[in-house]
Scaffold this motif. Structure first.
Motif, PDB file in Angstrom:
ATOM      1  N   VAL A   1      45.873 -79.453  67.095  1.00 21.72           N
ATOM      2  CA  VAL A   1      46.866 -79.835  68.105  1.00 21.72           C
ATOM      3  C   VAL A   1      48.025 -80.556  67.435  1.00 21.72           C
ATOM      4  CG1 VAL A   1      47.295 -81.333  70.095  1.00 21.72           C
ATOM      5  CG2 VAL A   1      45.285 -79.846  70.063  1.00 21.72           C
ATOM      6  N   ALA A   2      47.740 -81.460  66.518  1.00 14.52           N
ATOM      7  CA  ALA A   2      48.790 -82.214  65.830  1.00 14.52           C
ATOM      8  C   ALA A   2      49.698 -81.300  65.008  1.00 14.52           C
ATOM      9  CB  ALA A   2      48.167 -83.284  64.934  1.00 14.52           C
ATOM     10  N   ASN A   3      49.116 -80.265  64.415  1.00 13.50           N
ATOM     11  CA  ASN A   3      49.885 -79.387  63.530  1.00 13.50           C
ATOM     12  C   ASN A   3      50.513 -78.175  64.212  1.00 13.50           C
ATOM     13  OD1 ASN A   3      49.420 -80.914  61.161  1.00 13.50           O
ATOM     14  ND2 ASN A   3      47.391 -80.006  60.962  1.00 13.50           N
ATOM     15  N   HIS A   4      49.942 -77.728  65.338  1.00 15.45           N
ATOM     16  CA  HIS A   4      50.396 -76.470  65.941  1.00 15.45           C
ATOM     17  C   HIS A   4      50.855 -76.584  67.395  1.00 15.45           C
ATOM     18  CE1 HIS A   4      49.117 -74.081  62.482  1.00 15.45           C
ATOM     19  NE2 HIS A   4      48.063 -74.870  62.425  1.00 15.45           N
TER      20      HIS A   4
ATOM     21  N   GLY B   1      40.109 -85.693  81.942  1.00 12.98           N
ATOM     22  CA  GLY B   1      41.436 -85.225  81.556  1.00 12.98           C
ATOM     23  C   GLY B   1      41.598 -83.733  81.451  1.00 12.98           C
ATOM     24  N   TYR B   2      40.531 -82.976  81.719  1.00 15.77           N
ATOM     25  CA  TYR B   2      40.657 -81.527  81.777  1.00 15.77           C
ATOM     26  C   TYR B   2      41.463 -81.149  83.022  1.00 15.77           C
ATOM     27  CZ  TYR B   2      36.872 -80.732  78.325  1.00 15.77           C
ATOM     28  OH  TYR B   2      36.097 -80.679  77.198  1.00 15.77           O
ATOM     29  N   ASP B   3      42.108 -79.986  82.962  1.00 11.75           N
ATOM     30  CA  ASP B   3      42.886 -79.502  84.105  1.00 11.75           C
ATOM     31  C   ASP B   3      42.129 -78.495  84.951  1.00 11.75           C
ATOM     32  OD1 ASP B   3      45.611 -80.750  83.623  1.00 11.75           O
ATOM     33  OD2 ASP B   3      45.212 -79.818  81.682  1.00 11.75           O
ATOM     34  N   GLY B   4      41.026 -77.990  84.458  1.00  7.99           N
ATOM     35  CA  GLY B   4      40.231 -77.014  85.183  1.00  7.99           C
ATOM     36  C   GLY B   4      38.973 -76.682  84.412  1.00  7.99           C
ATOM     37  N   VAL B   5      38.128 -75.839  85.030  1.00  8.85           N
ATOM     38  CA  VAL B   5      36.829 -75.510  84.453  1.00  8.85           C
ATOM     39  C   VAL B   5      36.606 -74.002  84.518  1.00  8.85           C
ATOM     40  CG1 VAL B   5      34.334 -75.868  84.653  1.00  8.85           C
ATOM     41  CG2 VAL B   5      35.900 -77.723  85.254  1.00  8.85           C
ATOM     42  N   ILE B   6      36.097 -73.452  83.425  1.00  8.83           N
ATOM     43  CA  ILE B   6      35.667 -72.055  83.376  1.00  8.83           C
ATOM     44  C   ILE B   6      34.197 -72.068  82.975  1.00  8.83           C
ATOM     45  CG2 ILE B   6      35.912 -69.826  82.222  1.00  8.83           C
ATOM     46  CD1 ILE B   6      38.879 -70.530  81.819  1.00  8.83           C
ATOM     47  N   THR B   7      33.368 -71.407  83.760  1.00  9.79           N
ATOM     48  CA  THR B   7      31.937 -71.376  83.489  1.00  9.79           C
ATOM     49  C   THR B   7      31.621 -70.305  82.451  1.00  9.79           C
ATOM     50  OG1 THR B   7      31.509 -72.079  85.757  1.00  9.79           O
ATOM     51  CG2 THR B   7      29.667 -71.152  84.557  1.00  9.79           C
ATOM     52  N   LYS B   8      30.780 -70.671  81.483  1.00  5.08           N
ATOM     53  CA  LYS B   8      30.317 -69.716  80.461  1.00  5.08           C
ATOM     54  C   LYS B   8      29.045 -69.045  80.954  1.00  5.08           C
ATOM     55  CE  LYS B   8      30.152 -72.615  76.905  1.00  5.08           C
ATOM     56  NZ  LYS B   8      30.059 -73.151  75.535  1.00  5.08           N
ATOM     57  N   PRO B   9      28.803 -67.810  80.602  1.00  2.00           N
ATOM     58  CA  PRO B   9      29.683 -67.032  79.746  1.00  2.00           C
ATOM     59  C   PRO B   9      30.951 -66.635  80.494  1.00  2.00           C
ATOM     60  CG  PRO B   9      27.881 -65.650  80.525  1.00  2.00           C
ATOM     61  CD  PRO B   9      27.618 -67.050  81.021  1.00  2.00           C
TER      62      PRO B   9
ATOM     63  N   PHE C   1      34.542 -84.086  76.115  1.00  2.00           N
ATOM     64  CA  PHE C   1      35.064 -85.197  76.912  1.00  2.00           C
ATOM     65  C   PHE C   1      35.812 -86.192  76.031  1.00  2.00           C
ATOM     66  CE2 PHE C   1      31.411 -83.903  79.646  1.00  2.00           C
ATOM     67  CZ  PHE C   1      32.149 -83.530  80.765  1.00  2.00           C
ATOM     68  N   GLU C   2      35.203 -86.571  74.929  1.00  2.00           N
ATOM     69  CA  GLU C   2      35.852 -87.521  74.015  1.00  2.00           C
ATOM     70  C   GLU C   2      37.097 -86.909  73.379  1.00  2.00           C
ATOM     71  OE1 GLU C   2      36.814 -90.950  72.012  1.00  2.00           O
ATOM     72  OE2 GLU C   2      35.426 -90.661  73.688  1.00  2.00           O
ATOM     73  N   THR C   3      37.020 -85.635  73.034  1.00  2.00           N
ATOM     74  CA  THR C   3      38.166 -84.954  72.440  1.00  2.00           C
ATOM     75  C   THR C   3      39.342 -84.938  73.407  1.00  2.00           C
ATOM     76  OG1 THR C   3      36.643 -83.557  71.170  1.00  2.00           O
ATOM     77  CG2 THR C   3      38.930 -82.828  71.318  1.00  2.00           C
ATOM     78  N   VAL C   4      39.074 -84.610  74.672  1.00  2.00           N
ATOM     79  CA  VAL C   4      40.145 -84.582  75.672  1.00  2.00           C
ATOM     80  C   VAL C   4      40.731 -85.982  75.861  1.00  2.00           C
ATOM     81  CG1 VAL C   4      40.627 -84.239  78.131  1.00  2.00           C
ATOM     82  CG2 VAL C   4      39.338 -82.537  76.880  1.00  2.00           C
ATOM     83  N   ARG C   5      39.882 -86.988  75.933  1.00  3.24           N
ATOM     84  CA  ARG C   5      40.393 -88.360  76.083  1.00  3.24           C
ATOM     85  C   ARG C   5      41.332 -88.724  74.932  1.00  3.24           C
ATOM     86  NH1 ARG C   5      34.850 -89.371  77.210  1.00  3.24           N
ATOM     87  NH2 ARG C   5      34.515 -89.408  79.442  1.00  3.24           N
ATOM     88  N   ARG C   6      40.932 -88.373  73.719  1.00  4.40           N
ATOM     89  CA  ARG C   6      41.763 -88.694  72.552  1.00  4.40           C
ATOM     90  C   ARG C   6      43.066 -87.905  72.560  1.00  4.40           C
ATOM     91  NH1 ARG C   6      37.918 -89.776  67.283  1.00  4.40           N
ATOM     92  NH2 ARG C   6      36.394 -91.115  68.332  1.00  4.40           N
ATOM     93  N   LEU C   7      42.991 -86.634  72.931  1.00  3.82           N
ATOM     94  CA  LEU C   7      44.217 -85.832  73.008  1.00  3.82           C
ATOM     95  C   LEU C   7      45.178 -86.391  74.059  1.00  3.82           C
ATOM     96  CD1 LEU C   7      42.726 -82.232  72.695  1.00  3.82           C
ATOM     97  CD2 LEU C   7      44.199 -83.399  71.032  1.00  3.82           C
ATOM     98  N   ARG C   8      44.651 -86.737  75.211  1.00  6.39           N
ATOM     99  CA  ARG C   8      45.502 -87.286  76.278  1.00  6.39           C
ATOM    100  C   ARG C   8      46.080 -88.646  75.864  1.00  6.39           C
ATOM    101  NH1 ARG C   8      46.627 -82.640  78.602  1.00  6.39           N
ATOM    102  NH2 ARG C   8      45.067 -81.864  80.064  1.00  6.39           N
ATOM    103  N   ALA C   9      45.254 -89.479  75.231  1.00  4.01           N
ATOM    104  CA  ALA C   9      45.731 -90.792  74.765  1.00  4.01           C
ATOM    105  C   ALA C   9      46.818 -90.624  73.704  1.00  4.01           C
ATOM    106  CB  ALA C   9      44.567 -91.606  74.213  1.00  4.01           C
ATOM    107  N   GLY C  10      46.748 -89.526  72.951  1.00  7.75           N
ATOM    108  CA  GLY C  10      47.747 -89.248  71.926  1.00  7.75           C
ATOM    109  C   GLY C  10      49.000 -88.575  72.455  1.00  7.75           C
ATOM    110  N   GLY C  11      49.050 -88.331  73.773  1.00 12.61           N
ATOM    111  CA  GLY C  11      50.255 -87.778  74.381  1.00 12.61           C
ATOM    112  C   GLY C  11      50.242 -86.293  74.674  1.00 12.61           C
TER     113      GLY C  11
END
Length: 133
Positions: free
Chosen positions: A56-59, A110-118, A76-86
């Motif tokens: 995300v930071a590079n692309h 902080g997710y915007d929606g959900v897609i069920t796998k598969p 969940f933690e990844t999304v929180r960090r991404l959102r906290a980073g702007g």
């Protein structure tokens, strides 16, 4: 007639869109990449939250599809960090849990929606059009 409409729909054009797919299961990465192959989008991949944050930071992708259960750093933690980073662009959860079960937790994180796998191709492309269309 319905089959023709279905075929046309499954060849959507997302030219120029950068989509990051984050999942620790290589088969899931492969499946989603196959679904996106003819959309003319750029597909980036990560197998964990740490790599996702670097990408995300590079692309600066236009949309992220992210598994919620990954080792080391979950979605969940990844999304929180991404959102906290702007990062404000759409992030959709990929989960094997039912949407009802995981939906509220994903939105709170902080997710915007959900897609069920598969993930099914039609559902995935419909959701991408909703957010990138």
């Amino acid at each position: 007639m319905e089959q023709l409409a279905e075929t046309a729909f499954l060849t959507i054009d997302l030219k120029g869109a950068k989509i990051l797919v984050v999942d620790d299961v290589s088969d899931n990465l492969l499946l989603i990449s196959l679904y996106l192959r003819n959309t003319r989008s750029e597909v980036l991949q990560a197998s964990n939250g740490f790599d996702a944050i670097k990408i995300v930071a590079n692309h600066n992708p236009d949309l992220i599809l992210m598994d919620i259960q990954m080792p080391t750093m979950d979605g969940f933690e990844t999304v929180r960090r991404l959102r906290a980073g702007g990062f404000t662009k759409p992030i959709l959860a990929l989960t094997a849990h039912s949407v009802k079960e995981a939906g509220q937790d994903c939105l709170k994180a902080g997710y915007d929606g959900v897609i069920t796998k598969p993930a099914r191709k039609k559902e995935l492309l419909t959701r991408l059009l909703d957010f990138l269309g």
